[in-house]
Design a protein around this motif. Structure first.
Motif, mmCIF file in Angstrom:
data_model
loop_
_atom_site.group_PDB
_atom_site.id
_atom_site.type_symbol
_atom_site.label_atom_id
_atom_site.label_comp_id
_atom_site.label_asym_id
_atom_site.label_seq_id
_atom_site.Cartn_x
_atom_site.Cartn_y
_atom_site.Cartn_z
ATOM 1 N N LEU A 114 -1.695 -0.011 -4.625
ATOM 2 C CA LEU A 114 -2.466 -1.248 -4.493
ATOM 3 C C LEU A 114 -3.902 -1.019 -4.950
ATOM 4 C CD1 LEU A 114 -1.110 -2.230 -0.986
ATOM 5 C CD2 LEU A 114 -0.400 -3.132 -3.191
ATOM 6 N N ALA A 115 -4.078 -0.988 -6.252
ATOM 7 C CA ALA A 115 -5.393 -0.902 -6.880
ATOM 8 C C ALA A 115 -6.261 0.229 -6.334
ATOM 9 C CB ALA A 115 -6.116 -2.244 -6.757
ATOM 10 N N ALA A 138 -0.135 -4.865 -7.549
ATOM 11 C CA ALA A 138 0.261 -3.481 -7.259
ATOM 12 C C ALA A 138 0.963 -2.919 -8.487
ATOM 13 C CB ALA A 138 1.190 -3.452 -6.055
ATOM 14 N N SER A 139 0.903 -1.630 -8.629
ATOM 15 C CA SER A 139 1.609 -0.989 -9.745
ATOM 16 C C SER A 139 2.574 0.051 -9.210
ATOM 17 C CB SER A 139 0.614 -0.352 -10.729
ATOM 18 O OG SER A 139 -0.165 0.626 -10.082
ATOM 19 N N TYR A 195 -0.514 5.233 2.469
ATOM 20 C CA TYR A 195 -1.673 6.091 2.229
ATOM 21 C C TYR A 195 -2.878 5.200 1.969
ATOM 22 C CZ TYR A 195 1.698 9.870 1.664
ATOM 23 O OH TYR A 195 2.695 10.781 1.878
ATOM 24 N N THR A 196 -3.996 5.510 2.603
ATOM 25 C CA THR A 196 -5.218 4.734 2.435
ATOM 26 C C THR A 196 -6.283 5.612 1.789
ATOM 27 O OG1 THR A 196 -4.656 3.425 4.393
ATOM 28 C CG2 THR A 196 -6.930 3.306 3.619
ATOM 29 N N TYR A 197 -6.944 5.060 0.776
ATOM 30 C CA TYR A 197 -7.916 5.806 -0.035
ATOM 31 C C TYR A 197 -9.357 5.382 0.206
ATOM 32 C CZ TYR A 197 -3.619 7.105 -2.362
ATOM 33 O OH TYR A 197 -2.349 7.580 -2.612
ATOM 34 N N LEU A 240 11.850 -2.340 -8.020
ATOM 35 C CA LEU A 240 12.150 -3.736 -7.694
ATOM 36 C C LEU A 240 11.335 -4.196 -6.486
ATOM 37 C CD1 LEU A 240 13.962 -6.335 -7.947
ATOM 38 C CD2 LEU A 240 15.504 -5.184 -6.343
ATOM 39 N N TYR A 241 11.350 -3.396 -5.422
ATOM 40 C CA TYR A 241 10.617 -3.773 -4.209
ATOM 41 C C TYR A 241 9.109 -3.768 -4.430
ATOM 42 C CZ TYR A 241 14.916 -3.892 -1.569
ATOM 43 O OH TYR A 241 16.165 -4.219 -1.120
ATOM 44 N N CYS A 242 8.629 -2.838 -5.242
ATOM 45 C CA CYS A 242 7.201 -2.824 -5.539
ATOM 46 C C CYS A 242 6.807 -4.112 -6.263
ATOM 47 C CB CYS A 242 6.824 -1.603 -6.377
ATOM 48 S SG CYS A 242 5.050 -1.486 -6.710
ATOM 49 N N GLY A 243 7.639 -4.543 -7.200
ATOM 50 C CA GLY A 243 7.366 -5.800 -7.912
ATOM 51 C C GLY A 243 7.335 -6.985 -6.975
ATOM 52 N N GLN A 244 8.295 -7.052 -6.053
ATOM 53 C CA GLN A 244 8.337 -8.155 -5.092
ATOM 54 C C GLN A 244 7.125 -8.105 -4.159
ATOM 55 O OE1 GLN A 244 12.126 -7.738 -3.137
ATOM 56 N NE2 GLN A 244 13.272 -8.567 -4.874
ATOM 57 N N PHE A 245 6.782 -6.905 -3.729
ATOM 58 C CA PHE A 245 5.640 -6.707 -2.843
ATOM 59 C C PHE A 245 4.347 -7.118 -3.560
ATOM 60 C CE2 PHE A 245 2.721 -3.612 -0.604
ATOM 61 C CZ PHE A 245 2.664 -4.335 0.570
ATOM 62 N N SER A 246 4.241 -6.720 -4.829
ATOM 63 C CA SER A 246 3.068 -7.073 -5.615
ATOM 64 C C SER A 246 2.936 -8.593 -5.738
ATOM 65 C CB SER A 246 3.146 -6.445 -7.005
ATOM 66 O OG SER A 246 2.006 -6.767 -7.758
#
Length: 160
Positions: A66-67, A102-103, A139-141, A85-91
């Motif tokens: 997430l960026a 999200a990528s 994970y948080t950056y 697939l789930y990342c695309g839906q989440f994005s």
């Protein structure tokens, strides 16, 4: 110990081999084959390359970045083969709510996270109940993550 110092070299090649081997405590039946050592060196090089690759990611599980603020690592078995697939839906959901796109991170979430929230069940059944196998690690950056939010969602928070 080599006792051949000052002696002329032997006349027979097998004597030379034996003398050379005896100077390093090897037997005369030693073939001199170095394949084992070469294979070992290859294995060491592979392990070093794996360690270098792992140093660039938090783990080797595919994630959804997430960026550069957070990354969701799909650790549960239910995600296997469907992470993209789930990342695309989440994005799409995040963008619909006004957030950044999200990528997909096929090699894992980027290294450098400040903390993690591990074991959150992200999938639910038709009644909205969490489903085992849908675990993620978030994970948080950036500074300021709230450990309470993690634990309220069933996760375990830790600083890295």
């Amino acid at each position: 110990m080599n006792n051949n110092i000052g002696r002329p070299p032997p006349n027979k090649p097998e004597e030379a081999t034996y003398e050379a081997l005896s100077s390093c405590d090897a037997s005369k039946d030693d073939s001199g084959d170095t394949a084992f050592f070469e294979a070992d060196a290859d294995a060491d090089a592979d392990a070093d390359a794996d360690a270098d690759a792992d140093a660039d990611t938090m783990n080797s599980t595919p994630g959804c970045d997430l960026a550069g603020q957070q990354c969701y690592s799909f650790t549960g078995a239910a995600w296997a083969g469907q992470e993209s697939l789930y990342c695309g839906q989440f994005s799409d959901q995040i963008e619909d709510a006004g957030g950044p796109a999200a990528s997909y991170a096929p090699d894992g979430c980027p290294a450098g996270a400040l903390n993690q929230c591990e074991g959150v069940l992200m999938g639910g059944d038709e009644d909205g109940n969490p489903v085992a196998g849908t675990e993620i690690t978030i994970y948080t950056y950036v500074a300021g993550a709230d450990p309470t939010e993690c634990t309220e969602n069933g996760g375990t928070f830790s600083e890295l």
